[in-house]
Scaffold this motif. Structure first.
Motif, short mmCIF file in Angstrom:
data_model
loop_
_atom_site.label_atom_id
_atom_site.label_comp_id
_atom_site.label_asym_id
_atom_site.label_seq_id
_atom_site.Cartn_x
_atom_site.Cartn_y
_atom_site.Cartn_z
N GLY A 1 0.88 -1.20 -0.11
CA GLY A 1 -0.11 0.11 -0.07
C GLY A 1 0.93 1.18 -0.14
N GLY A 2 1.56 1.56 0.94
CA GLY A 2 2.20 2.69 1.26
C GLY A 2 2.75 2.94 2.53
N ARG A 3 2.07 2.37 3.65
CA ARG A 3 2.28 2.56 4.89
C ARG A 3 2.37 1.28 5.76
N ASP A 4 2.21 0.28 4.97
CA ASP A 4 2.42 -1.12 5.72
C ASP A 4 3.81 -1.57 5.46
N VAL A 5 4.76 -1.60 6.47
CA VAL A 5 6.16 -2.26 6.12
C VAL A 5 5.90 -3.65 6.32
N LEU A 6 6.41 -4.45 5.23
CA LEU A 6 6.53 -5.88 5.19
C LEU A 6 7.98 -6.36 5.74
N SER A 7 9.01 -5.35 5.32
CA SER A 7 10.38 -5.49 5.67
C SER A 7 10.95 -4.57 5.66
N ASP A 8 12.15 -4.29 6.61
CA ASP A 8 12.94 -2.98 6.48
C ASP A 8 14.53 -3.49 7.08
N VAL A 9 15.42 -3.48 5.92
CA VAL A 9 16.75 -3.97 6.45
C VAL A 9 17.80 -2.74 6.20
#
Length: 352
Positions: free
Chosen positions: A25-33
């Protein structure tokens, strides 16, 4: 099978962090490395551009692969690639942009270049799902200190910016003067808790009346002069008091100008963004000032204050919705203004 969600792969490499994230979407973070270079640059007392570029080059592919793996998706699922295109170190920016272009071209995916400053503001959209423009934003980082009025997700009006040293830059320089090393911001913040903010007074610089611009070189010079005078007189230096006095001067100016800007714009919401937004003293004093004025303050989690790719993905999503793809003519813009939005036409013409 194609994922039904709108997925954005984001890449951030503007300075010394190699980061990638996947958002739905734009605001839901599935991963952040994030692959950090702090230990690499610490011995040099600051970021060395050439070394930063080399680290990005060796880290970017593995960081992207890890972000995809943690999100449980592949490049075939990605609908949009967003990448920081400025401001920042040109060599660092080029590495991230090259990786983003390669993916966009290979998979025929739209590509969007993101202004790093819009990214920092967008970190608040990730944490606060209800937040929408317009609002006032105080952006405080190592290279920038600005007050901007966010008119929409993709446009803002700059009320004031730094005329010399940004707040984060001043923190790093003062930390070196009192022997703390790099990175200066968190180290001064910790040490200041042990000192007396009233023990040493450093001049507050507000510039001309009504100005929302910032100047922190004078405070930095004041610290340097104090330390040198103490050494010449053979007196001991209480580093904790110096850190506390310096920080109090910086925070007081930031808070007072932010509150004046809120009154001028009639804004009932203030968003803080950037690496210095993680500073405990700034967060406390700004929260207190906003509470007195009945202003809603949005404080992102500290992990969202520092450079990361999830904020770039969020900004990319909203820019793509409003302005479409930039395409493969996208370039690095190391001196990109705070309020600029890159737009590249089909024939490669660039505007902002």
């Amino acid at each position: 099978m194609k994922d039904n969600r709108f997925l954005t792969l984001a890449i951030e490499s503007s300075c010394d962090e190699t980061a990638a994230a996947v958002l739905s979407g734009g605001r839901d973070v599935l991963s952040d490395v994030v692959s950090s270079q702090i230990e690499i640059h610490e011995k040099y007392g600051g970021v060395v551009p050439e070394i930063a570029s080399r680290h990005h080059l060796t880290a970017v592919n593995s960081v992207i692969d890890e972000a995809l793996d943690k999100a449980g998706v592949t490049l075939d699922d990605i609908d949009l690639v967003g990448v920081t295109c400025g401001p920042g170190l040109v060599g660092s920016l080029v590495i991230g942009i090259a990786a983003a272009k390669a993916i966009a071209m290979a998979k025929n995916i739209p590509l969007v270049g993101v202004n790093h400053m819009y990214g920092h503001v967008s970190s608040n959209f990730i944490q606060y799902k209800e937040l929408e423009p317009p609002f006032l934003s105080l952006i405080v980082s190592g290279g920038h200190t600005s007050l901007v009025y966010m008119e929409s997700y993709t446009s803002c009006r700059v009320l004031g910016s730094t005329r010399d040293d940004a707040a984060g830059e001043a923190y790093d320089k003062v930390a070196r003067v009192i022997g703390l090393g790099y990175p200066g911001g968190p180290k001064i913040d910790r040490l200041a808790k042990e000192g007396d903010p009233e023990a040493i007074h450093f001049k507050r610089v507000y510039l001309e009346k009504g100005s929302f611009d910032f100047s922190f070189s004078g405070i930095k010079t004041g610290v340097l002069n104090y330390v040198n005078s103490q050494k010449q007189a053979g007196r001991d230096i209480n580093a904790a008091d110096v850190a506390a006095g310096f920080q109090e001067a910086v925070v007081e100016v930031l808070v007072n100008k932010a509150m004046d800007a809120a009154e001028m714009t009639g804004s009932d919401s203030i968003v803080i963004a950037g690496g210095v937004a993680a500073n405990d003293r700034l967060r406390k004093e700004l929260a207190s000032a906003c509470d007195k004025k009945n202003i809603k303050l949005y404080l992102p989690e500290k992990r969202l204050c520092t450079d990361n790719a999830s904020m770039i993905g969020c900004a990319a999503y909203y820019k793509y919705q409003a302005m479409g793809s930039d395409g493969l003519y996208l370039d690095a813009y190391p001196s990109l203004p705070v309020d600029a939005q890159i737009k590249i036409t089909g024939d490669g013409e660039t505007s902002w």
